[in-house]
Design an enzyme around this catalytic site. Sequence first.
Site, PDB file in Angstrom:
ATOM      1  N   TYR A 141       3.378  -4.468   9.845  1.00 50.84           N
ATOM      2  CA  TYR A 141       3.916  -5.489   8.946  1.00 50.84           C
ATOM      3  C   TYR A 141       3.606  -5.097   7.511  1.00 50.84           C
ATOM      4  O   TYR A 141       2.449  -4.835   7.167  1.00 50.84           O
ATOM      5  CB  TYR A 141       3.286  -6.851   9.263  1.00 50.84           C
ATOM      6  CG  TYR A 141       3.763  -7.958   8.361  1.00 50.84           C
ATOM      7  CD1 TYR A 141       5.065  -8.438   8.439  1.00 50.84           C
ATOM      8  CD2 TYR A 141       2.908  -8.532   7.424  1.00 50.84           C
ATOM      9  CE1 TYR A 141       5.500  -9.464   7.611  1.00 50.84           C
ATOM     10  CE2 TYR A 141       3.326  -9.562   6.594  1.00 50.84           C
ATOM     11  CZ  TYR A 141       4.625 -10.021   6.692  1.00 50.84           C
ATOM     12  OH  TYR A 141       5.060 -11.038   5.866  1.00 50.84           O
ATOM     13  N   ASP A 236      -0.294   1.576   3.561  1.00 52.61           N
ATOM     14  CA  ASP A 236      -0.448   0.136   3.392  1.00 52.61           C
ATOM     15  C   ASP A 236      -1.895  -0.210   3.728  1.00 52.61           C
ATOM     16  O   ASP A 236      -2.278  -0.268   4.895  1.00 52.61           O
ATOM     17  CB  ASP A 236       0.526  -0.598   4.317  1.00 52.61           C
ATOM     18  CG  ASP A 236       0.434  -2.116   4.188  1.00 52.61           C
ATOM     19  OD1 ASP A 236      -0.582  -2.616   3.662  1.00 52.61           O
ATOM     20  OD2 ASP A 236       1.373  -2.806   4.626  1.00 52.61           O
ATOM     21  N   LYS A 264      -4.894  -8.842  -1.183  1.00 59.02           N
ATOM     22  CA  LYS A 264      -5.985  -9.725  -0.776  1.00 59.02           C
ATOM     23  C   LYS A 264      -7.366  -9.411  -1.342  1.00 59.02           C
ATOM     24  O   LYS A 264      -7.818 -10.032  -2.282  1.00 59.02           O
ATOM     25  CB  LYS A 264      -6.070  -9.732   0.760  1.00 59.02           C
ATOM     26  CG  LYS A 264      -4.845 -10.298   1.470  1.00 59.02           C
ATOM     27  CD  LYS A 264      -5.068 -10.276   2.965  1.00 59.02           C
ATOM     28  CE  LYS A 264      -3.950 -10.955   3.732  1.00 59.02           C
ATOM     29  NZ  LYS A 264      -2.723 -10.155   3.776  1.00 59.02           N
TER      30      LYS A 264
END
Length: 425
Positions: A141, A236, A264
């Site tokens: 994702y 990622d 994050k």
Amino acid sequence: MKSEILYEKAKQLMPGGVNSPVRNFQSVGDTPRFISHAKEARLYDVDGNEYIDYIGSWGPMILGHANPEVLKAVTAAAENGLSFGAATEAEVMMAQLIFDLVPSIEMIRMVNSGTEATMSAVRAARGFTGRNKIIKFEGCYHGHSDAMLVKAGSGVMSSGVPSSLGVPPGCAVDTLTAVFNDIDSVQALFENNKDQVAAVIVELVPANMGVVLPKPGFLQELQKLCTENSTLLIADEVITGFRLGLGGAQELFGIKPDLTAFGKIIGGGMPVGAYGGRKEIMQQVAPCGGVYQAGTLSGNPVAMAAGIAQLSILKNNPQIYTHIDSLSARLSNGLRELIKARGLKATVNSIGSLSTLLFTEREVYNYTDALTSDTKMYGRFFSAMLDQGIYLAPAQFEAVFISNSHTGVDIDRTLECAEKALRSL
């Protein structure tokens, strides 16, 4: 419960009663708990219930909730103003911190989320190479931008088709999907799209189909293929960056990507992200080059203050990683012993402070393996744990996150609860 009342009202005001799908507990057949506050490794809901938290805002709370040093930095920054839409010293300090910790980063751009970071990295790769096609891996994702919302067809040779309504087929036609841990599937895509692939984007350790470890040599072979095909490798590290170590998963596995996306954790819990990499690529980003990307809140001073505080603590206290990794191993090994003792069809994948309990008898190395999991059984396990004060991810294919605020007592308590929950299954 007050949570139930709030949820009923929220469903009239927001899609599914939430602002992010997994929060509505639909996949576990339960009702979401509305959180009032958090401290260290604990969450507290509006009904006064206390939980040992293993989500940590989906990863960034590596120091635990409401860390005093981070809060102090945020408060001081907020007193000077919440947003300027202008350059600040904090942006330079944050960039320097990341530059010092991650060798592959030669230049960086701050953004506001992991989705924005991956989307912008893909655009930079296309702009730099002059190519359009992107290879991603099924089950990985990379946020909800149009080009990344792609599900593989019956074979990895096919171009992607959108896996979300509202995504025009043209937005996904240049997204090709390979099988994680299967280097031959990547080779086949390169052969069938010669000189057309701008970049391969990959979670070095996928954590969105459950935690999945790369097989020995897979990432190295992937980097080699990219080099041979003049294709950029985008790492990622929205979840793994600064969590699996100061240098992230790329340091752990000895990989040097061309571009990296962060999210994050570099904001200490504030909404923030970043992408960066080789200087010659990043210099194609506006205003230096023709790859346009902008954001009023990019490099927000309050978010930068939180991130600088958190990354500085991690940099100056490397023993934190020893602590969280050992606790995670203790939890994972304990769950494996419980599973074996009861003869259950389940497996635990773990690395560093990340782990996932998957209710399948198969070893999970890719998306197809993950889909054999019994999601209904996980839902029952989740509810049994929640009733005992253990807050796990409300979805089978998410990760457990350990923070520096967790203790051995927390792990032992969690394993006691897990024994009761597994027995009830």
